[in-house]
Design a protein around this motif. Structure first.
Motif, short mmCIF file in Angstrom:
data_model
loop_
_atom_site.label_atom_id
_atom_site.label_comp_id
_atom_site.label_asym_id
_atom_site.label_seq_id
_atom_site.Cartn_x
_atom_site.Cartn_y
_atom_site.Cartn_z
N SER A 136 0.84 -1.20 0.00
CA SER A 136 0.00 0.00 0.00
C SER A 136 0.87 1.25 0.00
CB SER A 136 -0.90 -0.01 1.23
OG SER A 136 -1.55 1.22 1.35
N ALA A 137 0.50 2.21 -0.81
CA ALA A 137 1.27 3.46 -0.88
C ALA A 137 1.28 4.18 0.46
CB ALA A 137 0.68 4.36 -1.96
N ALA A 138 0.20 4.04 1.24
CA ALA A 138 0.13 4.69 2.55
C ALA A 138 1.19 4.14 3.50
CB ALA A 138 -1.25 4.49 3.15
N MET A 144 4.08 2.93 2.58
CA MET A 144 5.42 3.19 2.07
C MET A 144 5.80 4.68 2.12
SD MET A 144 6.13 0.16 1.71
CE MET A 144 7.80 0.25 1.12
N LYS A 145 4.84 5.56 2.46
CA LYS A 145 5.11 6.99 2.54
C LYS A 145 6.01 7.27 3.74
CE LYS A 145 2.67 11.15 3.63
NZ LYS A 145 1.46 11.59 4.26
N PRO A 146 7.14 7.96 3.52
CA PRO A 146 8.02 8.27 4.66
C PRO A 146 7.31 9.14 5.70
CG PRO A 146 9.13 8.68 2.59
CD PRO A 146 7.69 8.44 2.26
N MET A 147 7.44 8.74 6.96
CA MET A 147 6.83 9.46 8.08
C MET A 147 7.94 9.96 8.99
SD MET A 147 3.57 8.88 7.46
CE MET A 147 2.60 9.05 8.92
N HIS A 148 7.70 11.10 9.65
CA HIS A 148 8.69 11.66 10.57
C HIS A 148 8.31 11.27 12.00
CE1 HIS A 148 10.69 14.11 7.55
NE2 HIS A 148 9.49 14.29 7.03
N PRO A 149 9.22 10.60 12.72
CA PRO A 149 8.93 10.21 14.11
C PRO A 149 9.00 11.41 15.05
CG PRO A 149 11.14 9.51 13.53
CD PRO A 149 10.52 10.11 12.29
N SER A 150 8.24 11.33 16.16
CA SER A 150 8.32 12.36 17.20
C SER A 150 9.68 12.25 17.88
CB SER A 150 7.20 12.14 18.22
OG SER A 150 7.44 10.95 18.94
N ALA A 151 9.99 13.22 18.72
CA ALA A 151 11.28 13.20 19.43
C ALA A 151 11.39 11.96 20.31
CB ALA A 151 11.42 14.47 20.27
#
Length: 89
Positions: free
Chosen positions: A10-12, A14-21
């Protein structure tokens, strides 16, 4: 007989996500797909032996994971993915 098509991820996912601190302390601060986030989280859990010995579906949080798990000392592996998704943007 019809040939089976190979399933595409799924493209969702595979989308790069930014982790919280807080999550970045555990898996690193660079953007990555959800699949990689879960892989790195499991690597951390195995490396620090945080999987419960009696009930393997439960994860015992250390200090760093407790912040990610909203103060919970133990979560199920299914609840873990729900809690971690709140730390991704």
């Amino acid at each position: 007989m019809a040939t089976k098509k190979k399933r595409k991820p799924s493209a969702a996912f595979m989308k790069p996500m930014h982790p919280s601190a807080a999550l970045g302390e555990v898996i690193g601060n660079h953007a990555m797909p959800r699949t990689q986030v879960v892989k790195k989280l499991w690597a951390y859990i195995k490396r620090h032996k945080l999987q419960d010995h009696k009930n393997r579906r439960m994860i015992n949080a250390d200090a760093a994971l407790q912040v990610v798990f909203h103060g919970k000392k133990q979560v199920s592996m299914f609840e873990m993915t729900k809690l971690v998704s709140k730390h991704l943007k």
